[in-house]
Scaffold this motif. Structure first.
Motif, PDB file in Angstrom:
ATOM      1  N   PRO A  85       0.826  -1.212   0.000  1.00 59.10           N
ATOM      2  CA  PRO A  85       0.000   0.000   0.000  1.00 59.10           C
ATOM      3  C   PRO A  85       0.858   1.260   0.000  1.00 59.10           C
ATOM      4  CG  PRO A  85       0.011  -0.994   2.168  1.00 59.10           C
ATOM      5  CD  PRO A  85       0.754  -1.925   1.261  1.00 59.10           C
ATOM      6  N   LYS A  86       0.347   2.288  -0.645  1.00 61.69           N
ATOM      7  CA  LYS A  86       1.067   3.563  -0.700  1.00 61.69           C
ATOM      8  C   LYS A  86       0.843   4.385   0.565  1.00 61.69           C
ATOM      9  CE  LYS A  86       2.110   2.824  -5.072  1.00 61.69           C
ATOM     10  NZ  LYS A  86       2.309   1.404  -5.066  1.00 61.69           N
ATOM     11  N   ASP A  87      -0.283   4.122   1.250  1.00 61.21           N
ATOM     12  CA  ASP A  87      -0.652   4.861   2.448  1.00 61.21           C
ATOM     13  C   ASP A  87      -1.624   3.997   3.242  1.00 61.21           C
ATOM     14  OD1 ASP A  87      -0.778   6.919   4.245  1.00 61.21           O
ATOM     15  OD2 ASP A  87      -2.087   8.196   3.042  1.00 61.21           O
ATOM     16  N   TRP A  90      -5.748   1.634   3.290  1.00 61.62           N
ATOM     17  CA  TRP A  90      -5.675   1.362   1.857  1.00 61.62           C
ATOM     18  C   TRP A  90      -6.821   0.433   1.498  1.00 61.62           C
ATOM     19  CZ3 TRP A  90      -2.807   3.267  -1.986  1.00 61.62           C
ATOM     20  CH2 TRP A  90      -2.660   2.543  -3.157  1.00 61.62           C
ATOM     21  N   VAL A 111      -7.596  -0.843  -7.285  1.00 59.49           N
ATOM     22  CA  VAL A 111      -7.297   0.011  -6.144  1.00 59.49           C
ATOM     23  C   VAL A 111      -8.399   1.059  -6.044  1.00 59.49           C
ATOM     24  CG1 VAL A 111      -5.657   1.679  -5.207  1.00 59.49           C
ATOM     25  CG2 VAL A 111      -4.829  -0.371  -6.356  1.00 59.49           C
TER      26      VAL A 111
END
Length: 138
Positions: A85-87, A90, A111
């Motif tokens: 996950p980018k953040d 998520w 996503v």
């Protein structure tokens, strides 16, 4: 208990259908049943986690056909690292699809890039997957 009255009103009870993540094989079993899955990866302590998890629970009330699964990444580190996950939190959507020509099953995932609210989840499901809320829950 005091804070409930201090905020001015008690919050509405939520009839949540959110399940806690057990294991990756369990996730595969759910996919084989043909149910779409909304997955929420969380990390306690990150910004907005509590609010987004509440919205995730609220959205789960509206969809009987969609399985909502909450993953605590402090307990399931390898699975969360695999998802990268980018953040946090998520959100992702998983769905089993079947090729019309070969009959082969594939896992399709997207996503979530909408507003992280019950309404945002509802719009995502409508626009991306054509899944409407259950009429009894609206």
């Amino acid at each position: 208990d005091f804070l409930r009255y201090y905020t001015g009103y008690p919050k509405k009870e939520v009839n949540s259908r959110v399940e806690l993540f057990e294991s990756e094989p369990h996730l595969h079993e759910i996919l084989k049943q043909g149910n779409p899955i909304m997955l929420c990866l969380t990390m306690p302590g990150f910004r907005d986690t509590k609010e987004i998890v509440e919205e995730f629970h609220r959205a789960s009330e509206r969809y009987r056909r969609v399985r909502f699964i909450l993953v605590d990444c402090t307990k399931h580190v390898p699975f969360c690292q695999q998802r990268s996950p980018k953040d946090f939190p998520w959100l992702e959507m998983f769905h089993m699809t079947r090729n019309r020509f070969t009959g082969q099953k594939n896992v399709d995932f997207q996503v979530f890039k909408y507003h992280p609210s019950a309404y945002g989840i509802q719009e995502f499901l409508k626009q991306k997957k054509g899944i409407w809320p259950d009429s009894a829950a609206v």
